[in-house]
Scaffold this active site. Sequence first.
Site, PDB file in Angstrom:
ATOM      1  N   ALA A  64       7.927  -4.006   1.464  1.00  0.00           N
ATOM      2  CA  ALA A  64       8.312  -5.249   0.793  1.00  0.00           C
ATOM      3  C   ALA A  64       7.066  -5.802   0.123  1.00  0.00           C
ATOM      4  O   ALA A  64       5.943  -5.513   0.546  1.00  0.00           O
ATOM      5  CB  ALA A  64       8.845  -6.239   1.821  1.00  0.00           C
ATOM      6  N   GLY A 109       9.232  -1.564   4.244  1.00  0.00           N
ATOM      7  CA  GLY A 109      10.505  -1.521   3.521  1.00  0.00           C
ATOM      8  C   GLY A 109      10.733  -0.207   2.787  1.00  0.00           C
ATOM      9  O   GLY A 109      11.877   0.169   2.522  1.00  0.00           O
ATOM     10  N   GLU A 112      12.055   2.062   5.392  1.00  0.00           N
ATOM     11  CA  GLU A 112      13.417   1.575   5.674  1.00  0.00           C
ATOM     12  C   GLU A 112      14.391   2.000   4.575  1.00  0.00           C
ATOM     13  O   GLU A 112      15.529   2.373   4.847  1.00  0.00           O
ATOM     14  CB  GLU A 112      13.395   0.047   5.820  1.00  0.00           C
ATOM     15  CG  GLU A 112      12.633  -0.397   7.055  1.00  0.00           C
ATOM     16  CD  GLU A 112      12.452  -1.912   7.122  1.00  0.00           C
ATOM     17  OE1 GLU A 112      11.822  -2.477   6.211  1.00  0.00           O
ATOM     18  OE2 GLU A 112      12.937  -2.530   8.083  1.00  0.00           O
ATOM     19  N   GLU A 132       4.386  -3.281   9.638  1.00  0.00           N
ATOM     20  CA  GLU A 132       4.582  -4.745   9.547  1.00  0.00           C
ATOM     21  C   GLU A 132       3.774  -5.507  10.594  1.00  0.00           C
ATOM     22  O   GLU A 132       3.324  -6.622  10.361  1.00  0.00           O
ATOM     23  CB  GLU A 132       6.070  -5.103   9.717  1.00  0.00           C
ATOM     24  CG  GLU A 132       6.947  -4.756   8.529  1.00  0.00           C
ATOM     25  CD  GLU A 132       7.479  -3.331   8.546  1.00  0.00           C
ATOM     26  OE1 GLU A 132       7.018  -2.506   9.374  1.00  0.00           O
ATOM     27  OE2 GLU A 132       8.361  -3.042   7.715  1.00  0.00           O
TER      28      GLU A 132
HETATM   29  N1  CAA Z   1       3.118  -5.538  -1.460  1.00  0.00           N
HETATM   30  C1  CAA Z   1       2.415  -6.020  -2.519  1.00  0.00           C
HETATM   31  N2  CAA Z   1       1.403  -5.351  -3.094  1.00  0.00           N
HETATM   32  C2  CAA Z   1       1.068  -4.155  -2.563  1.00  0.00           C
HETATM   33  C3  CAA Z   1       1.746  -3.605  -1.473  1.00  0.00           C
HETATM   34  C4  CAA Z   1       2.818  -4.345  -0.913  1.00  0.00           C
HETATM   35  N3  CAA Z   1       3.545  -3.892   0.110  1.00  0.00           N
HETATM   36  N4  CAA Z   1       1.174  -2.414  -1.150  1.00  0.00           N
HETATM   37  C5  CAA Z   1       0.182  -2.232  -2.033  1.00  0.00           C
HETATM   38  N5  CAA Z   1       0.118  -3.280  -2.891  1.00  0.00           N
HETATM   39  C6  CAA Z   1      -0.834  -3.481  -3.998  1.00  0.00           C
HETATM   40  C7  CAA Z   1      -2.227  -3.844  -3.458  1.00  0.00           C
HETATM   41  O1  CAA Z   1      -2.313  -5.236  -3.189  1.00  0.00           O
HETATM   42  C8  CAA Z   1      -3.105  -3.404  -4.611  1.00  0.00           C
HETATM   43  O2  CAA Z   1      -3.050  -4.403  -5.619  1.00  0.00           O
HETATM   44  P1  CAA Z   1      -4.430  -4.902  -6.316  1.00  0.00           P
HETATM   45  O3  CAA Z   1      -4.874  -3.694  -7.079  1.00  0.00           O
HETATM   46  O4  CAA Z   1      -3.955  -6.022  -7.188  1.00  0.00           O
HETATM   47  O5  CAA Z   1      -5.366  -5.296  -5.224  1.00  0.00           O
HETATM   48  C9  CAA Z   1      -2.372  -2.171  -5.161  1.00  0.00           C
HETATM   49  O6  CAA Z   1      -1.018  -2.253  -4.688  1.00  0.00           O
HETATM   50  C10 CAA Z   1      -2.965  -0.864  -4.646  1.00  0.00           C
HETATM   51  O7  CAA Z   1      -2.994  -0.932  -3.231  1.00  0.00           O
HETATM   52  P2  CAA Z   1      -4.334  -0.692  -2.371  1.00  0.00           P
HETATM   53  O8  CAA Z   1      -5.537  -1.090  -3.150  1.00  0.00           O
HETATM   54  O9  CAA Z   1      -4.141  -1.336  -1.040  1.00  0.00           O
HETATM   55  O10 CAA Z   1      -4.283   0.894  -2.255  1.00  0.00           O
HETATM   56  P3  CAA Z   1      -4.888   1.799  -1.089  1.00  0.00           P
HETATM   57  O11 CAA Z   1      -4.800   3.207  -1.577  1.00  0.00           O
HETATM   58  O12 CAA Z   1      -6.229   1.289  -0.670  1.00  0.00           O
HETATM   59  O13 CAA Z   1      -3.890   1.612   0.153  1.00  0.00           O
HETATM   60  C11 CAA Z   1      -1.727   1.414   1.223  1.00  0.00           C
HETATM   61  C12 CAA Z   1      -2.557   2.028   0.056  1.00  0.00           C
HETATM   62  C13 CAA Z   1      -2.186   2.006   2.560  1.00  0.00           C
HETATM   63  C14 CAA Z   1      -0.271   1.756   0.980  1.00  0.00           C
HETATM   64  C15 CAA Z   1      -1.956  -0.102   1.228  1.00  0.00           C
HETATM   65  O14 CAA Z   1      -1.696  -0.605  -0.097  1.00  0.00           O
HETATM   66  C16 CAA Z   1      -1.066  -0.850   2.170  1.00  0.00           C
HETATM   67  O15 CAA Z   1      -1.329  -0.868   3.365  1.00  0.00           O
HETATM   68  N6  CAA Z   1      -0.001  -1.502   1.653  1.00  0.00           N
HETATM   69  C17 CAA Z   1       0.857  -2.327   2.451  1.00  0.00           C
HETATM   70  C18 CAA Z   1       1.758  -1.525   3.353  1.00  0.00           C
HETATM   71  C19 CAA Z   1       2.592  -2.460   4.204  1.00  0.00           C
HETATM   72  O16 CAA Z   1       2.082  -3.219   5.009  1.00  0.00           O
HETATM   73  N7  CAA Z   1       3.923  -2.415   4.030  1.00  0.00           N
HETATM   74  C20 CAA Z   1       4.828  -3.260   4.768  1.00  0.00           C
HETATM   75  C21 CAA Z   1       5.133  -4.504   3.969  1.00  0.00           C
HETATM   76  S1  CAA Z   1       6.078  -5.709   4.889  1.00  0.00           S
HETATM   77  C22 CAA Z   1       7.660  -5.112   4.889  1.00  0.00           C
HETATM   78  O17 CAA Z   1       7.955  -4.076   4.326  1.00  0.00           O
HETATM   79  C23 CAA Z   1       8.632  -6.004   5.611  1.00  0.00           C
HETATM   80  C24 CAA Z   1      10.030  -5.483   5.701  1.00  0.00           C
HETATM   81  O18 CAA Z   1      10.338  -4.614   6.470  1.00  0.00           O
HETATM   82  C25 CAA Z   1      11.053  -6.168   4.955  1.00  0.00           C
END
Ligand code: CAA
Length: 258
Positions: A64, A109, A112, A132
């Site tokens: 998400a 998500g 999921e 999460e």
């Molecule tokens: N939401 C918003 N933006 C996101 C994102 C997310 N889930 N995942 C990545 N991005 C964005 C980053 O903020 C970054 O943007 P900027 O360049 O503006 O800083 C861009 O995408 C590239 O990401 P990274 O620089 O972090 O890339 P990386 O290669 O270093 O890492 C990753 C990749 C491990 C996937 C890391 O981006 C990450 O951990 N992302 C989040 C994963 C996460 O926590 N997902 C769960 C979300 S909550 C959810 O899903 C709730 C639900 O069940 C409903």
Amino acid sequence: MRNFQIQYSNKVLTVTISRPKALNALNAELLEELNDIIQELYQNNDTRGLILTGDGDKAFVAGADIKELALLTQEQALELAKSGQALFKKIEDCPKPIIAAVNGFALGGGCELAMSCHIRIATENAKFGQPEINLGIIPGYGGTQRLTQLVGRGKALELMLTADQISAQEAKLLGLVNHVVSNRDELMSTANAIMNKIVSKSPLAVANIIKSVNAGFGFENAGYATEAECFAASTATNDFKEGTKSFIEKRQPSFTGR
Ligand code: CAA
């Protein structure tokens, strides 16, 4: 559609999620568009199946949209979880086959979403997980239920409690993924080969198999409702504020349990 590329060939839709700047993260606009695509799949008699993939080689969907989640009130978070759960259930219950072709990160998500599809195929570089808890929240789009159904309670708990990411090969060993392939071309050709096999069968039999399998996995038990409530409650905490802030600031969170 701003967040998707759509191709149609041999009665099959290939839908590519395309929000590369955010690693295809699911924001409200994207989910609304996905809902329209799935609705059309239900209604259009000419379309027999759908392959869902992510743009680029890095991510299927990285979850998400965390920057959007960070702004929600508890009430809005409850609505978001309920509407996301309903959309993913619509995918799961679709009478036409939906195959997830997972080309990179399938986290939160994104995992999921892949789990709501009928079949999952992944490239070797794909990574799966429910991280999460690193944000001080829990999965909100059915992950607590579908991960448990697919890999069993013990491993599902471990994955959700540790936020560990697992490789495509490990996901296959656990039953989370049906096939692992070496690259994007093979991903799409394998997805199409399986899809073509299914769409050559009786559409009524296909629909009835999906319906019968899913009959035992409905919303009747309290799991989905509990998940939506706990997801929303967790967005009202300081830990959630710290978790999302630390993600945006690219640092480790420090949780206090409040
Ligand atoms: N939401 C918003 N933006 C996101 C994102 C997310 N889930 N995942 C990545 N991005 C964005 C980053 O903020 C970054 O943007 P900027 O360049 O503006 O800083 C861009 O995408 C590239 O990401 P990274 O620089 O972090 O890339 P990386 O290669 O270093 O890492 C990753 C990749 C491990 C996937 C890391 O981006 C990450 O951990 N992302 C989040 C994963 C996460 O926590 N997902 C769960 C979300 S909550 C959810 O899903 C709730 C639900 O069940 C409903």
